[in-house]
Design an enzyme around this catalytic site. Structure first.
Site, PDB file in Angstrom:
ATOM      1  N   ASP A 101       0.801  -1.225   0.000  1.00  0.00           N
ATOM      2  CA  ASP A 101       0.000   0.000   0.000  1.00  0.00           C
ATOM      3  C   ASP A 101       0.837   1.279   0.000  1.00  0.00           C
ATOM      4  O   ASP A 101       0.417   2.294   0.551  1.00  0.00           O
ATOM      5  CB  ASP A 101      -0.974   0.016   1.200  1.00  0.00           C
ATOM      6  CG  ASP A 101      -1.896  -1.189   1.193  1.00  0.00           C
ATOM      7  OD1 ASP A 101      -2.234  -1.657   0.097  1.00  0.00           O
ATOM      8  OD2 ASP A 101      -2.277  -1.650   2.287  1.00  0.00           O
ATOM      9  N   LYS A 127       1.799   2.225  -5.142  1.00  0.00           N
ATOM     10  CA  LYS A 127       2.349   1.683  -6.404  1.00  0.00           C
ATOM     11  C   LYS A 127       1.447   2.013  -7.599  1.00  0.00           C
ATOM     12  O   LYS A 127       1.923   2.423  -8.652  1.00  0.00           O
ATOM     13  CB  LYS A 127       2.524   0.152  -6.287  1.00  0.00           C
ATOM     14  CG  LYS A 127       3.493  -0.253  -5.178  1.00  0.00           C
ATOM     15  CD  LYS A 127       3.570  -1.753  -5.004  1.00  0.00           C
ATOM     16  CE  LYS A 127       2.332  -2.351  -4.363  1.00  0.00           C
ATOM     17  NZ  LYS A 127       2.109  -1.986  -2.966  1.00  0.00           N
ATOM     18  N   GLY A 179      -4.579  -4.124  -3.934  1.00  0.00           N
ATOM     19  CA  GLY A 179      -5.572  -3.085  -4.212  1.00  0.00           C
ATOM     20  C   GLY A 179      -4.774  -1.844  -4.547  1.00  0.00           C
ATOM     21  O   GLY A 179      -4.151  -1.261  -3.669  1.00  0.00           O
ATOM     22  N   HIS A 180      -4.723  -1.501  -5.833  1.00  0.00           N
ATOM     23  CA  HIS A 180      -3.890  -0.382  -6.284  1.00  0.00           C
ATOM     24  C   HIS A 180      -4.785   0.777  -6.714  1.00  0.00           C
ATOM     25  O   HIS A 180      -5.578   0.643  -7.644  1.00  0.00           O
ATOM     26  CB  HIS A 180      -2.981  -0.834  -7.440  1.00  0.00           C
ATOM     27  CG  HIS A 180      -1.966  -1.853  -7.016  1.00  0.00           C
ATOM     28  ND1 HIS A 180      -1.044  -2.401  -7.872  1.00  0.00           N
ATOM     29  CD2 HIS A 180      -1.709  -2.416  -5.812  1.00  0.00           C
ATOM     30  CE1 HIS A 180      -0.276  -3.259  -7.212  1.00  0.00           C
ATOM     31  NE2 HIS A 180      -0.674  -3.292  -5.961  1.00  0.00           N
ATOM     32  N   GLN A 189       2.014  -5.964  -3.257  1.00  0.00           N
ATOM     33  CA  GLN A 189       2.467  -6.098  -1.878  1.00  0.00           C
ATOM     34  C   GLN A 189       3.770  -5.305  -1.681  1.00  0.00           C
ATOM     35  O   GLN A 189       3.956  -4.311  -2.348  1.00  0.00           O
ATOM     36  CB  GLN A 189       2.641  -7.569  -1.466  1.00  0.00           C
ATOM     37  CG  GLN A 189       1.338  -8.352  -1.351  1.00  0.00           C
ATOM     38  CD  GLN A 189       0.768  -8.797  -2.686  1.00  0.00           C
ATOM     39  OE1 GLN A 189       1.454  -9.445  -3.472  1.00  0.00           O
ATOM     40  NE2 GLN A 189      -0.466  -8.462  -2.959  1.00  0.00           N
TER      41      GLN A 189
HETATM   42  P1  GDP Z   1      -0.786   0.450  -3.577  1.00  0.00           P
HETATM   43  O1  GDP Z   1      -1.398  -0.824  -3.141  1.00  0.00           O
HETATM   44  O2  GDP Z   1       0.697   0.491  -3.330  1.00  0.00           O
HETATM   45  O3  GDP Z   1      -1.106   0.833  -4.994  1.00  0.00           O
HETATM   46  O4  GDP Z   1      -1.396   1.584  -2.638  1.00  0.00           O
HETATM   47  P2  GDP Z   1      -2.952   1.724  -2.203  1.00  0.00           P
HETATM   48  O5  GDP Z   1      -3.719   2.215  -3.353  1.00  0.00           O
HETATM   49  O6  GDP Z   1      -3.426   0.501  -1.517  1.00  0.00           O
HETATM   50  O7  GDP Z   1      -2.826   2.816  -1.061  1.00  0.00           O
HETATM   51  C1  GDP Z   1      -2.284   4.076  -1.287  1.00  0.00           C
HETATM   52  C2  GDP Z   1      -3.351   5.136  -0.934  1.00  0.00           C
HETATM   53  O8  GDP Z   1      -2.748   6.394  -0.806  1.00  0.00           O
HETATM   54  C3  GDP Z   1      -4.411   5.300  -1.997  1.00  0.00           C
HETATM   55  O9  GDP Z   1      -5.620   5.639  -1.378  1.00  0.00           O
HETATM   56  C4  GDP Z   1      -3.883   6.469  -2.823  1.00  0.00           C
HETATM   57  O10 GDP Z   1      -4.908   7.190  -3.485  1.00  0.00           O
HETATM   58  C5  GDP Z   1      -3.257   7.317  -1.765  1.00  0.00           C
HETATM   59  N1  GDP Z   1      -2.087   8.113  -2.164  1.00  0.00           N
HETATM   60  C6  GDP Z   1      -1.111   7.794  -3.048  1.00  0.00           C
HETATM   61  N2  GDP Z   1      -0.158   8.756  -3.040  1.00  0.00           N
HETATM   62  C7  GDP Z   1      -0.542   9.674  -2.142  1.00  0.00           C
HETATM   63  C8  GDP Z   1       0.037  10.894  -1.668  1.00  0.00           C
HETATM   64  O11 GDP Z   1       1.132  11.304  -2.044  1.00  0.00           O
HETATM   65  N3  GDP Z   1      -0.657  11.572  -0.700  1.00  0.00           N
HETATM   66  C9  GDP Z   1      -1.851  11.151  -0.212  1.00  0.00           C
HETATM   67  N4  GDP Z   1      -2.446  11.868   0.722  1.00  0.00           N
HETATM   68  N5  GDP Z   1      -2.427   9.995  -0.639  1.00  0.00           N
HETATM   69  C10 GDP Z   1      -1.772   9.289  -1.576  1.00  0.00           C
HETATM   70  P1  IMO Z   2      -0.930  -4.119  -2.305  1.00  0.00           P
HETATM   71  O1  IMO Z   2      -0.466  -4.650  -3.640  1.00  0.00           O
HETATM   72  C1  IMO Z   2      -0.994  -4.617   2.029  1.00  0.00           C
HETATM   73  C2  IMO Z   2      -1.059  -8.729   3.539  1.00  0.00           C
HETATM   74  C3  IMO Z   2      -2.319  -9.209   4.234  1.00  0.00           C
HETATM   75  C4  IMO Z   2      -1.737 -10.228   5.191  1.00  0.00           C
HETATM   76  C5  IMO Z   2      -0.608 -10.849   4.385  1.00  0.00           C
HETATM   77  C6  IMO Z   2      -0.972 -12.155   3.710  1.00  0.00           C
HETATM   78  O2  IMO Z   2      -2.216  -3.386  -2.372  1.00  0.00           O
HETATM   79  O3  IMO Z   2       0.172  -3.340  -1.655  1.00  0.00           O
HETATM   80  P2  IMO Z   2      -2.485 -12.798   1.622  1.00  0.00           P
HETATM   81  O4  IMO Z   2      -3.926 -12.552   1.347  1.00  0.00           O
HETATM   82  O5  IMO Z   2      -1.560 -12.231   0.593  1.00  0.00           O
HETATM   83  O6  IMO Z   2      -2.182 -14.247   1.899  1.00  0.00           O
HETATM   84  O7  IMO Z   2      -2.196 -12.040   3.005  1.00  0.00           O
HETATM   85  O8  IMO Z   2      -0.253  -9.893   3.405  1.00  0.00           O
HETATM   86  N1  IMO Z   2      -1.268  -8.191   2.183  1.00  0.00           N
HETATM   87  C7  IMO Z   2      -1.211  -6.889   1.882  1.00  0.00           C
HETATM   88  N2  IMO Z   2      -1.028  -5.802   2.663  1.00  0.00           N
HETATM   89  N3  IMO Z   2      -1.094  -4.460   0.698  1.00  0.00           N
HETATM   90  C8  IMO Z   2      -1.247  -5.530  -0.106  1.00  0.00           C
HETATM   91  O9  IMO Z   2      -1.241  -5.452  -1.456  1.00  0.00           O
HETATM   92  C9  IMO Z   2      -1.354  -6.824   0.484  1.00  0.00           C
HETATM   93  N4  IMO Z   2      -1.541  -8.072  -0.008  1.00  0.00           N
HETATM   94  C10 IMO Z   2      -1.470  -8.896   1.043  1.00  0.00           C
HETATM   95  O10 IMO Z   2      -2.966  -8.152   4.889  1.00  0.00           O
HETATM   96  O11 IMO Z   2      -1.161  -9.561   6.297  1.00  0.00           O
HETATM   97 MG    MG Z   3      -2.913  -1.528  -1.864  1.00  0.00          MG
END
Ligand code: GDP
Ligand code: IMO
Ligand code: MG
Length: 422
Positions: free
Chosen positions: A14, A17, A41-42, A222
């Site tokens: 998270d 990415k 979840g991107h 991840q």
């Molecule tokens: P990913 O899994 O690495 O793609 O990241 P996620 O989407 O799960 O979580 C990142 C969250 O931070 C999302 O809700 C993005 O919209 C938000 N986000 C990304 N970059 C920034 C930033 O620079 N500032 C803020 N406030 N939010 C951001």
């Molecule tokens: P993105 O790509 C954050 C965590 C789960 C759990 C562990 C194992 O959005 O960054 P799994 O379902 O993969 O067997 O769970 O890994 N986990 C993540 N945490 N971002 C993710 O993906 C994750 N994908 C799995 O919460 O602790």
């Molecule tokens: Mg994510």
């Protein structure tokens, strides 16, 4: 001959990415996913719209690019259909832009149930998985029992029945009640949907594209601290999230890897169970969560929050061979008077900068304290407008990490991205 640049999360996922892949996509012809599945979840934001991608690469919104789901990915046809149909509804029909590897493994309905059953059996030691069947699917892959997308083309029903029977025996032994009738019907219907997409020998396609001078970006899911070998085992995911995973998950040789982008938040988060040395279970942690909206992109689960951990980050940079750093969510720290960064661990009274084999409660973070910048950074468009204290924070981090921070993100929107060292 072009290379594959790889973008990886350096923390526990998270990091942002999805946003950065979308920003970098115009520089590439091909965007690929190489591991993980719908546990990801991107999130992407542009033109006032927000999208969350699970299995589909984040290059899908920039026209004319090829997006590939590589062999290292595990695919749930039901969730894939939901994701692709939601995109089509919002005006993004991806049918002709997305290819799927024959060698990607399928997540079966019983894999989801097994995930839940294994978690229930672990009781208080549960991993806190996303419940998407990721672990059981990779287990079947490694134990040579898995079903692959290419299997859809021959004798599929027979292979499926065999796998299902094996899973049912395990579920019976775990005494886990379940009913998959509806899920199974939905799953088979979504397999037909999947067949609309180009199912390919992706390793040949990617190497051909490289040979023909098309630059490729590999999008990690991840983060390095969730890697099955090098993460905080056993509280990890079941794939190799590190740079080397791009080679095995796409079928490209190590010497074809170009840049390695390592992405991290200006602080740190984790979702699910497992150790987190710099976690803040206090008002400061809550403040980061509230300002950063630190809730799972798909599950809505609360993310645990804490200060940046440079011991863990240096470890990740080493394992991944990071060439370019990217710092996300800098704006979330805009109102903090003091910012802390963990520079070492104290274990049994001794300080170390090594990420240890056992990451447990004995670890006491040793912090450096830096003054906050106390101003709104979300509108900043160029580096010269960064507040003095923020520049000092960047210089401090670069000094400790030994790699340049080439991109800084100051908000979730595509436009809130600043490049440095141009
Ligand atoms: P990913 O899994 O690495 O793609 O990241 P996620 O989407 O799960 O979580 C990142 C969250 O931070 C999302 O809700 C993005 O919209 C938000 N986000 C990304 N970059 C920034 C930033 O620079 N500032 C803020 N406030 N939010 C951001
Ligand atoms: P993105 O790509 C954050 C965590 C789960 C759990 C562990 C194992 O959005 O960054 P799994 O379902 O993969 O067997 O769970 O890994 N986990 C993540 N945490 N971002 C993710 O993906 C994750 N994908 C799995 O919460 O602790
Ligand atoms: Mg994510």
């Amino acid at each position: 001959m072009k290379s594959v640049d790889v973008l990886l999360g350096l923390q526990w996922g998270d990091e942002g990415k999805g946003k950065v892949v979308d920003v970098l996509t115009p520089r590439y012809d091909v965007i690929t996913r190489f591991q993980g599945g719908p546990n990801a979840g991107h999130t992407l934001e542009f033109n006032g719209e927000k999208y969350v991608l699970r299995s589909i690469p984040s290059g899908i919104f920039q026209g004319g690019k090829i997006n590939i789901i590589g062999n290292g990915v595990v695919l749930d046809p039901i969730l894939f259909q939901q994701e692709a149909e939601a995109l089509a509804t919002s005006g993004h029909d991806i049918t002709h832009q997305l290819y799927i590897s024959k060698k990607a493994h399928l997540i079966l309905p019983t894999h989801r149930i097994l995930d839940a059953a294994y978690e229930a059996a672990k009781g208080s030691g549960k991993i806190g998985t996303t419940g998407k069947g990721i672990g059981p699917t990779y287990t079947d892959k490694v134990s040579r029992n898995g079903l692959r997308v290419g299997d859809l083309l021959h004798n599929f029903e027979e292979k499926y029945a065999k796998a299902k029977k094996r899973h049912e025996t395990i579920l019976k032994s775990l005494n886990y009640p379940y009913d998959i009738a509806d899920l199974e019907a939905q799953w088979f219907a979504s397999l037909d949907y999947l067949k609309r997409f180009k199912i390919i020998d992706s390793e040949y396609e990617i190497n051909r594209l490289l040979q023909e001078d098309h630059p490729v970006l590999a999008e990690g899911a991840q983060g390095t601290l969730l890697d099955v070998d090098f993460g905080s085992y056993p509280f990890v995911t079941s794939s190799n999230t590190i740079c080397a995973g791009a080679c095995t998950g796409l079928g490209v040789a190590p010497r074809r890897i170009g840049k390695v982008y390592g992405i991290f938040k200006a602080y740190c988060t984790r979702v699910g169970s497992g150790p987190f040395p710099t976690e803040l279970c206090d008002e400061t942690g809550k403040k980061i969560r509230d300002i950063g909206h630190e809730y799972g992109a798909v599950t809505g689960r609360e993310r645990r929050c804490g200060w940046i951990d440079l011991v863990a980050l240096k470890y990740a940079i080493m394992i991944d061979g990071v060439t370019d750093l990217i710092m996300m969510k800098s704006d979330v720290l805009d109102t903090f008077k003091t910012i802390k960064a963990c520079v070492a661990y104290r274990i049994n009274g001794k300080e170390t900068e090594i990420f240890p084999f056992e990451i447990d409660a004995r670890i006491e973070p040793v912090y450096a304290e830096l003054p906050g910048w106390l101003c709104d950074m979300t509108h900043i468009q160029q580096e010269s407008d960064f507040p003095k204290e923020f520049k000092e924070y960047l210089t401090f981090l670069e000094g400790k990490l030994g790699v340049r921070i080439k991109i800084v993100s100051v908000g979730p929107d595509r436009k809130q991205t600043i490049e440095r060292y141009l």
